[in-house]
Design a protein around this motif. Structure first.
Motif, short mmCIF file in Angstrom:
data_model
loop_
_atom_site.label_atom_id
_atom_site.label_comp_id
_atom_site.label_asym_id
_atom_site.label_seq_id
_atom_site.Cartn_x
_atom_site.Cartn_y
_atom_site.Cartn_z
N ASN A 1 1.44 2.35 -11.28
CA ASN A 1 0.47 2.60 -10.20
C ASN A 1 0.26 1.35 -9.36
N VAL A 2 0.10 0.21 -10.03
CA VAL A 2 -0.10 -1.06 -9.32
C VAL A 2 1.13 -1.41 -8.50
N LEU A 3 2.33 -1.24 -9.09
CA LEU A 3 3.57 -1.56 -8.38
C LEU A 3 3.71 -0.70 -7.12
N GLY A 4 3.51 0.61 -7.26
CA GLY A 4 3.64 1.49 -6.11
C GLY A 4 2.64 1.18 -5.01
N THR A 5 1.40 0.86 -5.39
CA THR A 5 0.38 0.54 -4.40
C THR A 5 0.68 -0.77 -3.69
N THR A 6 1.25 -1.74 -4.42
CA THR A 6 1.64 -3.00 -3.80
C THR A 6 2.71 -2.77 -2.74
N VAL A 7 3.69 -1.93 -3.06
CA VAL A 7 4.74 -1.59 -2.10
C VAL A 7 4.13 -0.88 -0.89
N ALA A 8 3.19 0.05 -1.14
CA ALA A 8 2.54 0.79 -0.05
C ALA A 8 1.80 -0.15 0.89
N SER A 9 1.17 -1.19 0.33
CA SER A 9 0.43 -2.14 1.16
C SER A 9 1.34 -2.82 2.17
N SER A 10 2.56 -3.13 1.76
CA SER A 10 3.49 -3.80 2.67
C SER A 10 4.10 -2.85 3.69
N LEU A 11 4.08 -1.54 3.39
CA LEU A 11 4.70 -0.55 4.29
C LEU A 11 3.71 0.14 5.22
N MET A 12 2.41 0.01 4.93
CA MET A 12 1.41 0.82 5.62
C MET A 12 1.45 0.63 7.13
N ASP A 13 1.59 -0.61 7.60
CA ASP A 13 1.60 -0.87 9.04
C ASP A 13 3.00 -0.89 9.62
N LYS A 14 4.02 -0.70 8.78
CA LYS A 14 5.41 -0.63 9.27
C LYS A 14 5.91 0.81 9.27
N GLN A 15 5.83 1.43 8.11
CA GLN A 15 6.30 2.81 7.96
C GLN A 15 5.32 3.80 8.57
N GLY A 16 4.04 3.51 8.48
CA GLY A 16 3.02 4.41 9.02
C GLY A 16 2.41 5.28 7.95
N ARG A 17 1.19 5.76 8.22
CA ARG A 17 0.42 6.51 7.23
C ARG A 17 1.02 7.90 6.97
N LYS A 18 1.33 8.61 8.04
CA LYS A 18 1.79 10.00 7.90
C LYS A 18 3.11 10.08 7.14
N SER A 19 4.05 9.23 7.48
CA SER A 19 5.34 9.28 6.80
C SER A 19 5.21 8.92 5.33
N LEU A 20 4.33 7.99 4.99
CA LEU A 20 4.11 7.65 3.59
C LEU A 20 3.52 8.83 2.82
N LEU A 21 2.64 9.57 3.48
CA LEU A 21 2.07 10.76 2.84
C LEU A 21 3.15 11.80 2.55
#
Length: 547
Positions: free
Chosen positions: A392-412
């Motif tokens: 869970n921690v690993l995935g959230t760390t990766v999400a933090s780095s992608l949130m402003d690059k990949q975007g919220r909707k695509s991550l969902l």
């Protein structure tokens, strides 16, 4: 499958978080849609989530039926009209000037706020390891009903806290609400650590639940309102990261239990430390400039902006705040306003996202992780739980780095798709005879992939997205309502999950969770728009109908 233990564990809450930008299936949130709306914005990235811009609207009405009334060109005497933008319209908004970075200080204050997120995760996870030992100490080892109350009372308290957090934040401000929140957190942790009876333990858990319910509402709200636009996604996802760290810390705190059965009291007592630090830290943290401006405290708002953004940004940010208020001298929204035609569509999307988050099965995976990993030959409960927490921690760390690059909707979309595939794999590993020799390894792989997928989007995005898409006058209450849906669904699932498993079987339940994840993908594709890189004021102007 570990019936007596899971009957209690199945009431433990788990999971949460972040999100951005919405439209309905027709690509809008309210009113009817114009055939063409071309929007050009000359802007500069500001601080505290603000984007400065002079907005000029050019409407092309060729072959168009004007869906939301007459569009009036801006003039001194023209009536103020706020256009309803579709997703294409919003995507056309692009900065014409290079982005400038803030020279202010934000990270220390985000860190202080995230103490609330750590407490959120810690209180959710601490009872799993401690329950067996505290039950023996309090004389309820054979009373699974009393144990269930100790677990589920936290969720009931969190439901109450989540509904009150927004109202408190609107009335007293964000930082003062954090300090008030420390009161039930401190008292609750103290009562749990010193409890000599079940009644005292339940009261302590109830107070702790109220505390984490309030913090679940105001932590993402506060972070979104003080963060610069260009890094708001990354900072917002830190909330979910610290929740995961809190859960992992609770699991690690349980390691000494085997050698010291009374260690469970120390586990609850540890929560006193971040609770006190939260209250003290907020005494030195700046108030949200938006809240100060809405209260008419202009001088204090300027001082806060100077701290967060640097003195060179004060005039620019204040101009943006003034512009966002122009033409809208509306009072703070009441609870019933959330259900009006003006706001209901966007509010319903917020509530639906948290509902999908819970119905997708994150709690089920956590409840059954011990038995699943045991089938793979891992006998240690702590090791199994820690592996899930680490994923869970690993995935959230990766999400933090992608949130402003990949975007919220695509991550969902990626997150729920991965969760659907993982749940299908888990279901098949329990039923297909051809996979029987590999059932253990497949179950481990499915569980870890599911948790990783969840932490990439479904976990962190909702709580980030909601403060971004809600209009400022409903933001605090709408966030509270959505989080209330999270806690209510969490409580109901925890209450009935085991009986459903006993009736239909774990494989069928996992298959149902996979179907829910696929429904979530379809819902998000039709109702959520991307909001990365846009200021809160920009999003509010685009997604909210005319006043």
């Amino acid at each position: 499958m570990q019936g007596a233990i899971l009957a209690v564990k199945a009431r433990t809450g788990y999971g949460l978080h972040k999100l951005t930008g919405l439209t309905t299936g027709s690509g809008e949130y309210g009113g009817r849609r114009s055939s063409k709306l071309s929007v050009r914005m000359s802007d500069r990235i500001g601080c505290c989530g603000l984007r400065r811009g002079l907005v000029s609207m050019e409407t092309e009405l060729a072959r168009a039926k004007i869906g939301f009334g007459s569009l009036l060109r801006s003039s001194a005497k023209a009536k103020s009209v706020r256009p309803q933008a579709s997703e294409e319209d919003i995507e056309d908004i692009a900065p014409l000037k290079p982005e400038t970075k803030s020279s202010g200080t934000v990270l220390p204050y985000v860190g202080v706020a995230c103490l609330g997120a750590i407490l959120f995760g810690y209180h959710l996870g601490v009872v799993n390891g401690a329950l067996e030992y505290l039950a023996k100490d309090l004389g309820i080892a054979e009373n699974t009903v009393a144990q269930g109350w100790i677990v589920s009372t936290l969720l009931a308290g969190a439901t109450v806290g989540s509904f009150t957090g927004g109202a408190l934040a609107d009335k007293f401000g964000r930082t003062r609400t954090f300090q008030l929140d420390a009161i039930p957190l401190v008292i609750g942790a103290f009562l749990c650590a010193t409890a000599q009876s079940v009644q005292t333990m339940i009261i302590g858990r109830l107070l702790a639940g109220i505390g984490i319910g309030i913090s679940s509402a105001i932590v993402p709200l506060y972070i979104s309102e003080i963060s610069p636009t260009e890094i708001r996604g990354a900072l917002g996802s830190v909330n979910q990261l610290f929740i995961c760290i809190g859960i992992l810390a609770a699991l690690v705190a349980g390691l000494p239990l085997a050698g010291n059965p009374l260690w469970w009291r120390s586990m609850f007592g540890i929560a006193l430390i971040p609770s006190v630090l939260l209250a003290l830290g907020m005494g030195f943290s700046p108030e949200s400039p938006r809240w100060l401006f809405q209260q008419g405290k202009i001088v204090e708002a300027e001082k806060t902006i100077r701290t967060l953004c640097g003195k060179e940004k004060v005039a620019e940010v204040m101009q943006d705040l003034t512009a966002s208020q122009s033409g809208s001298a509306e009072p703070e929204a009441g609870w019933f306003d959330l259900f009006s035609s003006r706001y209901w569509k966007v509010v319903s999307v917020g509530a639906a996202l948290f509902l999908f988050q819970q119905l997708a099965g994150i709690n089920a995976v956590v409840y059954y992780s011990t038995s699943v990993f045991r089938s793979a030959g891992i006998a240690s409960d702590v090791a199994a739980s820690a592996l899930v927490g680490a994923a869970n921690v690993l995935g959230t760390t990766v999400a933090s780095s992608l949130m402003d690059k990949q975007g919220r909707k695509s991550l969902l979309v990626i997150s729920f798709t991965g969760m659907a595939a993982s749940m299908l794999l888990l279901s098949l590993s329990f039923t297909w005879k051809v996979l029987a020799p590999y059932a253990g390894p497949l179950a481990v792989v499915g569980t870890v992939l599911y948790v990783l997928s969840f932490s990439l989007g479904a976990g962190p995005v909702p709580a980030l997205l909601l403060p971004e898409i809600f209009a400022s006058r409903i933001r605090a209450k709408a966030v509270s309502l959505s989080l209330g849906m999270h806690w209510i669904s969490n409580f109901v699932i925890g209450l009935f999950f085991l009986s459903v498993v006993n009736k239909y079987g774990i494989s069928s339940v996992y298959l149902g969770f996979s179907a829910v994840c696929l429904l979530a993908v379809l819902y998000i594709a039709g109702n959520v728009v991307e909001t990365k890189g846009r200021s809160l004021e920009e999003i509010e102007r685009a997604l909210n109908p005319a006043t």
